[in-house]
Write an enzyme that holds these catalytic residues in place. Structure first.
Site: not given
Ligand SMILES: NC(=O)c1ccc[n+]([C@@H]2O[C@H](COP(=O)([O-])OP(=O)(O)OC[C@H]3O[C@@H](n4cnc5c(N)ncnc54)[C@H](O)[C@@H]3O)[C@@H](O)[C@H]2O)c1
Length: 335
Positions: A117, A141
């Site tokens: 990120t 985070y």
């Molecule tokens: N959305 C953004 O703008 C953004 C920006 C930078 C980085 N990210 C990274 O991208 C990744 C996905 O983000 P997102 O926005 O899709 O989030 P999200 O919450 O929609 O998806 C995360 C998924 O992981 C699952 N999960 C969480 N912990 C778990 C575990 N211990 N075991 C199994 N499943 C688990 C959740 O049920 C969910 O389906 C994350 O790692 C986040 O840090 C997102």
């Protein structure tokens, strides 16, 4: 051979699953559904419900499928929540990823693509910000993700692992075919929040800080369409298949939009005006966070298809309407 997608029921992971399936790949999703939705997982993917740090689950998956690489999205993602509950973030991001990598390596899987990120840069002084800028995350985070990058680097240095860490800037939009989109309750992303306001899901929204040193006084962010983002992952996977190396890349378009520009686009494209409340700057918010994307363009020959604010907003709005109908249907089904 199959690709294991952790967090494949979540926002970005569910788009990744579709992109892989569209390309003819075999996909296994591992997700505990703590924030994701089972309905968001494409039907052709194999779904295993469980925790990424559970060795028995990884064993079950690797016994049943010939996994060649892991694309790792699972984690906890809400910055203010990480400030209130840092232990959750170090446990579910840092510790759980370490366990996942350990179990995968033991099962002979040595290719990983990791969701990092732009939060690693904290409030960067320069814009655009390049990968070699000193890292200074401002939240648990961001630190939980920085620690993962450091672990991956050290593990890769032994030769055991080849990985690509992708540092996402502000992910937004939805699948252009509307098969999935951002469906998390209580999401804090600006475009999602504005679309919820435009479709009546919330009464209005707040703008934090109108006195920044920018053209209209609001903060600039680099919004990247989720489909371009997952395409970058697919290119990274193809790269790892050919070249066993490890590297870290920014994922953004290299230009930003202000909060007011985003809100104007949402109002114009939805045809709905909604109330805006002007608030103070939030602690730790930077005036501008823009990716230097030179490295990803060169290294992966990444060619973004949706680098246009109106397109991103239109897809997000279409998905918000789809979601509202879906939720209404679910409520009618219950009553
Ligand atoms: N959305 C953004 O703008 C953004 C920006 C930078 C980085 N990210 C990274 O991208 C990744 C996905 O983000 P997102 O926005 O899709 O989030 P999200 O919450 O929609 O998806 C995360 C998924 O992981 C699952 N999960 C969480 N912990 C778990 C575990 N211990 N075991 C199994 N499943 C688990 C959740 O049920 C969910 O389906 C994350 O790692 C986040 O840090 C997102």
């Amino acid at each position: 051979m199959a690709i294991l997608v952790t967090g494949g029921a979540g926002y970005i992971g569910s788009h990744m699953v579709w992109t892989l399936l569209d390309a003819g790949e075999d996909v296994v999703v591992l997700d505990n559904l703590c924030t994701g939705h089972e309905w968001a997982i494409a039907g052709q993917a194999h779904f295993v419900r469980g925790d990424i740090d559970d060795p028995a689950i990884i064993e079950r998956i690797t016994n049943a499928h010939d996994i060649e690489a892991v694309i790792h999205f699972a984690g906890s993602v809400v910055v203010p929540e990480s400030v209130a509950d840092p232990i959750k973030y170090y446990r579910n991001n840092t510790c759980a990823t370490l366990a996942l990598v350990d179990h995968c390596l033991k099962a002979g899987i040595n290719r990983l693509i990791f969701s990092s990120t732009a939060a690693l840069y904290g409030a960067p002084e320069e814009a655009p910000v390049a990968e070699d800028t000193p890292l200074a995350p401002l939240s648990p985070y961001g630190t939980s993700k920085l620690m993962i990058e450091q672990m991956l680097r050290d593990i890769a240095a032994t030769g055991a692992l080849h990985y690509v860490a992708l540092r996402y800037f502000n992910v937004a939009g939805a699948d252009p075919h509307q098969r999935t989109g951002q469906s998390t309750d209580g999401a804090t992303h600006l475009i999602k929040v504005a679309c919820e306001a435009a479709t009546g899901k919330r009464p209005g929204m707040s703008v934090f800080g109108t006195d920044y040193d920018t053209a209209d006084g609001t903060a600039l962010r680099d919004y990247i369409h989720v489909s371009d983002l997952v395409n970058a992952h697919y290119l990274a996977l193809q790269h790892l298949r050919i070249k066993p190396e490890s590297f870290t890349l920014n994922c953004g378009y290299g230009h930003g939009y202000s909060v007011y520009e985003v809100i104007d686009a949402v109002k114009r494209l939805s045809g709905n005006d909604f109330p805006i409340q002007l608030g103070q700057r939030r602690v730790g918010d930077s005036p501008r966070v823009i990716a230097d994307n030179t490295a990803i363009l060169e290294k992966l020959d990444w060619q973004p298809q949706y680098a246009d604010l109106d397109l991103i907003v239109q897809h997000a709005l279409d998905w918000e309407k789809h979601l509202a109908q879906r939720n209404m249907g679910a409520q009618e089904g219950v009553s």
